[in-house]
Design a protein around this motif. Sequence first.
Motif, PDB file in Angstrom:
ATOM      1  N   LEU A 143      33.196  39.555  37.969  1.00  0.00           N
ATOM      2  CA  LEU A 143      33.455  40.035  36.989  1.00  0.00           C
ATOM      3  C   LEU A 143      34.521  40.639  37.095  1.00  0.00           C
ATOM      4  CD1 LEU A 143      30.224  40.554  36.220  1.00  0.00           C
ATOM      5  CD2 LEU A 143      30.761  39.787  34.505  1.00  0.00           C
ATOM      6  N   MET A 144      36.293  40.873  37.041  1.00  0.00           N
ATOM      7  CA  MET A 144      36.709  41.548  36.840  1.00  0.00           C
ATOM      8  C   MET A 144      37.203  41.764  35.736  1.00  0.00           C
ATOM      9  SD  MET A 144      40.693  40.211  39.401  1.00  0.00           S
ATOM     10  CE  MET A 144      39.633  39.490  40.756  1.00  0.00           C
ATOM     11  N   ALA A 145      38.190  42.837  36.015  1.00  0.00           N
ATOM     12  CA  ALA A 145      38.869  43.890  34.403  1.00  0.00           C
ATOM     13  C   ALA A 145      39.721  42.734  35.242  1.00  0.00           C
ATOM     14  CB  ALA A 145      38.940  45.503  34.118  1.00  0.00           C
ATOM     15  N   LEU A 146      40.944  42.582  34.106  1.00  0.00           N
ATOM     16  CA  LEU A 146      42.067  41.818  34.422  1.00  0.00           C
ATOM     17  C   LEU A 146      42.833  43.261  33.567  1.00  0.00           C
ATOM     18  CD1 LEU A 146      43.451  39.611  35.551  1.00  0.00           C
ATOM     19  CD2 LEU A 146      43.251  37.897  33.309  1.00  0.00           C
ATOM     20  N   ARG A 147      43.710  44.166  34.698  1.00  0.00           N
ATOM     21  CA  ARG A 147      44.982  44.867  34.013  1.00  0.00           C
ATOM     22  C   ARG A 147      45.863  45.331  35.215  1.00  0.00           C
ATOM     23  NH1 ARG A 147      40.742  49.058  32.203  1.00  0.00           N
ATOM     24  NH2 ARG A 147      39.499  48.107  31.132  1.00  0.00           N
ATOM     25  N   PRO A 148      46.980  45.841  34.311  1.00  0.00           N
ATOM     26  CA  PRO A 148      48.559  45.586  35.920  1.00  0.00           C
ATOM     27  C   PRO A 148      47.729  45.621  37.337  1.00  0.00           C
ATOM     28  CG  PRO A 148      48.676  46.963  33.178  1.00  0.00           C
ATOM     29  CD  PRO A 148      46.704  46.523  33.709  1.00  0.00           C
ATOM     30  N   GLU A 149      46.811  45.749  36.842  1.00  0.00           N
ATOM     31  CA  GLU A 149      46.248  47.083  38.707  1.00  0.00           C
ATOM     32  C   GLU A 149      45.612  46.011  39.344  1.00  0.00           C
ATOM     33  OE1 GLU A 149      45.011  51.127  35.959  1.00  0.00           O
ATOM     34  OE2 GLU A 149      45.110  48.585  35.516  1.00  0.00           O
ATOM     35  N   THR A 150      45.201  44.968  39.476  1.00  0.00           N
ATOM     36  CA  THR A 150      44.155  43.510  39.712  1.00  0.00           C
ATOM     37  C   THR A 150      45.026  41.858  39.220  1.00  0.00           C
ATOM     38  OG1 THR A 150      43.510  43.696  37.185  1.00  0.00           O
ATOM     39  CG2 THR A 150      42.459  44.417  39.491  1.00  0.00           C
ATOM     40  N   ARG A 151      46.115  42.165  38.633  1.00  0.00           N
ATOM     41  CA  ARG A 151      47.200  41.691  37.993  1.00  0.00           C
ATOM     42  C   ARG A 151      48.195  41.501  39.268  1.00  0.00           C
ATOM     43  NH1 ARG A 151      47.853  42.031  32.487  1.00  0.00           N
ATOM     44  NH2 ARG A 151      49.848  43.171  33.405  1.00  0.00           N
ATOM     45  N   SER A 152      48.295  41.695  39.813  1.00  0.00           N
ATOM     46  CA  SER A 152      49.133  41.941  41.061  1.00  0.00           C
ATOM     47  C   SER A 152      48.770  42.018  42.646  1.00  0.00           C
ATOM     48  CB  SER A 152      50.647  43.158  41.068  1.00  0.00           C
ATOM     49  OG  SER A 152      49.556  44.016  41.239  1.00  0.00           O
ATOM     50  N   VAL A 153      47.343  41.753  42.792  1.00  0.00           N
ATOM     51  CA  VAL A 153      46.628  41.400  43.768  1.00  0.00           C
ATOM     52  C   VAL A 153      46.539  40.753  44.836  1.00  0.00           C
ATOM     53  CG1 VAL A 153      44.648  42.645  45.248  1.00  0.00           C
ATOM     54  CG2 VAL A 153      45.992  44.206  43.680  1.00  0.00           C
ATOM     55  N   ASN A 154      46.856  40.486  45.708  1.00  0.00           N
ATOM     56  CA  ASN A 154      46.103  39.092  46.109  1.00  0.00           C
ATOM     57  C   ASN A 154      44.805  39.159  46.693  1.00  0.00           C
ATOM     58  OD1 ASN A 154      47.866  36.908  45.809  1.00  0.00           O
ATOM     59  ND2 ASN A 154      49.181  37.336  47.351  1.00  0.00           N
ATOM     60  N   PHE A 155      43.504  38.492  46.434  1.00  0.00           N
ATOM     61  CA  PHE A 155      42.241  39.075  47.238  1.00  0.00           C
ATOM     62  C   PHE A 155      42.103  38.081  48.142  1.00  0.00           C
ATOM     63  CE2 PHE A 155      42.035  41.037  42.739  1.00  0.00           C
ATOM     64  CZ  PHE A 155      41.559  41.826  42.850  1.00  0.00           C
ATOM     65  N   PRO A 156      42.171  38.445  49.967  1.00  0.00           N
ATOM     66  CA  PRO A 156      41.817  37.377  50.669  1.00  0.00           C
ATOM     67  C   PRO A 156      40.799  36.512  50.544  1.00  0.00           C
ATOM     68  CG  PRO A 156      41.481  39.759  51.797  1.00  0.00           C
ATOM     69  CD  PRO A 156      41.990  39.632  49.531  1.00  0.00           C
ATOM     70  N   TRP A 157      40.031  37.163  49.359  1.00  0.00           N
ATOM     71  CA  TRP A 157      38.910  36.242  49.191  1.00  0.00           C
ATOM     72  C   TRP A 157      38.437  35.364  48.159  1.00  0.00           C
ATOM     73  CZ3 TRP A 157      37.320  37.276  44.663  1.00  0.00           C
ATOM     74  CH2 TRP A 157      37.654  37.959  44.575  1.00  0.00           C
ATOM     75  N   LEU A 158      39.527  35.152  47.863  1.00  0.00           N
ATOM     76  CA  LEU A 158      39.996  34.454  46.712  1.00  0.00           C
ATOM     77  C   LEU A 158      40.591  33.380  46.590  1.00  0.00           C
ATOM     78  CD1 LEU A 158      39.544  34.168  43.553  1.00  0.00           C
ATOM     79  CD2 LEU A 158      41.884  35.427  43.436  1.00  0.00           C
ATOM     80  N   GLY A 159      40.131  31.997  46.762  1.00  0.00           N
ATOM     81  CA  GLY A 159      40.630  30.579  47.088  1.00  0.00           C
ATOM     82  C   GLY A 159      39.989  29.932  48.128  1.00  0.00           C
ATOM     83  N   THR A 160      38.803  30.406  49.018  1.00  0.00           N
ATOM     84  CA  THR A 160      38.219  29.406  49.839  1.00  0.00           C
ATOM     85  C   THR A 160      37.414  28.945  48.842  1.00  0.00           C
ATOM     86  OG1 THR A 160      37.028  31.524  50.093  1.00  0.00           O
ATOM     87  CG2 THR A 160      39.135  31.247  51.257  1.00  0.00           C
ATOM     88  N   SER A 161      36.895  28.124  50.145  1.00  0.00           N
ATOM     89  CA  SER A 161      36.221  26.863  49.493  1.00  0.00           C
ATOM     90  C   SER A 161      35.126  27.410  48.782  1.00  0.00           C
ATOM     91  CB  SER A 161      35.645  25.880  50.302  1.00  0.00           C
ATOM     92  OG  SER A 161      34.753  26.123  51.509  1.00  0.00           O
ATOM     93  N   MET A 162      34.039  28.405  49.817  1.00  0.00           N
ATOM     94  CA  MET A 162      33.217  29.765  49.366  1.00  0.00           C
ATOM     95  C   MET A 162      33.331  30.586  48.930  1.00  0.00           C
ATOM     96  SD  MET A 162      31.190  27.074  50.552  1.00  0.00           S
ATOM     97  CE  MET A 162      30.232  28.130  50.452  1.00  0.00           C
ATOM     98  N   SER A 163      34.011  30.916  47.650  1.00  0.00           N
ATOM     99  CA  SER A 163      34.774  31.536  47.232  1.00  0.00           C
ATOM    100  C   SER A 163      34.161  31.978  45.839  1.00  0.00           C
ATOM    101  CB  SER A 163      36.504  31.987  46.285  1.00  0.00           C
ATOM    102  OG  SER A 163      37.381  32.636  47.210  1.00  0.00           O
ATOM    103  N   PRO A 164      33.598  33.131  45.680  1.00  0.00           N
ATOM    104  CA  PRO A 164      32.768  32.810  43.890  1.00  0.00           C
ATOM    105  C   PRO A 164      33.228  32.655  42.975  1.00  0.00           C
ATOM    106  CG  PRO A 164      32.501  35.312  44.908  1.00  0.00           C
ATOM    107  CD  PRO A 164      33.594  34.293  45.925  1.00  0.00           C
TER     108      PRO A 164
END
Length: 135
Positions: free
Chosen positions: A41-62
Motif C-alpha cells: 500500500l503506497m501513498a501516492l505523493r510527489p515523493e513517491t511519484r518520481s521514484v523508480n522502485f527496482p522491485w516494481l514491474g517484475t513477474s513476482m512483484s506484489p
Amino acid sequence: MIHPQDQDGDELLAQLHRIGCDVEVCWPTLDSLPFGTGLVLMALRPETRSVNFPWLGTSMSPPVIPVVTYENPITVEAVLRLNALAVIPSPVRSFGLMTAIAVALTQCQALRMRDRYIERLEKKQASVRVIQQAT
C-alpha cells in the motif's frame, strides 16, 4: 506500507492490524521488499511519484494499491505506471479497504496464472516449430 506517519497512515495501519495483516511501514522509499511481501500500500505523493522502485514491474512483484488524495492526469498516470489493481481514496476510511485488498490479490493471482499459461503455450508452439523444421 509506504506511507508517511500522518492521520491517513495511522488510520490505514490501524485498519490493517484490525483485519490481521502484518505490516511494515516505511517512508518515502523502499529499495527492496522484505521477504514474503504479499501486498504494498503506497501513498501516492510527489515523493513517491518520481521514484523508480527496482522491485516494481517484475513477474513476482506484489500488487500495489496506491492511496490517492485527488485525481488529476498526473495522478492517474502514476497509478497506471504502478500497474495498480485497486485504489484507496484519501482520507482513508475503514470501508472499502478489505475489498480493495481482496480485488488486488485476486487479480494479481489471475494475472500470474494467465502469464504461466501463456508461457506454456509459447514453449509448446516453439516445440511444434522445431518438429516441423525437423520433418
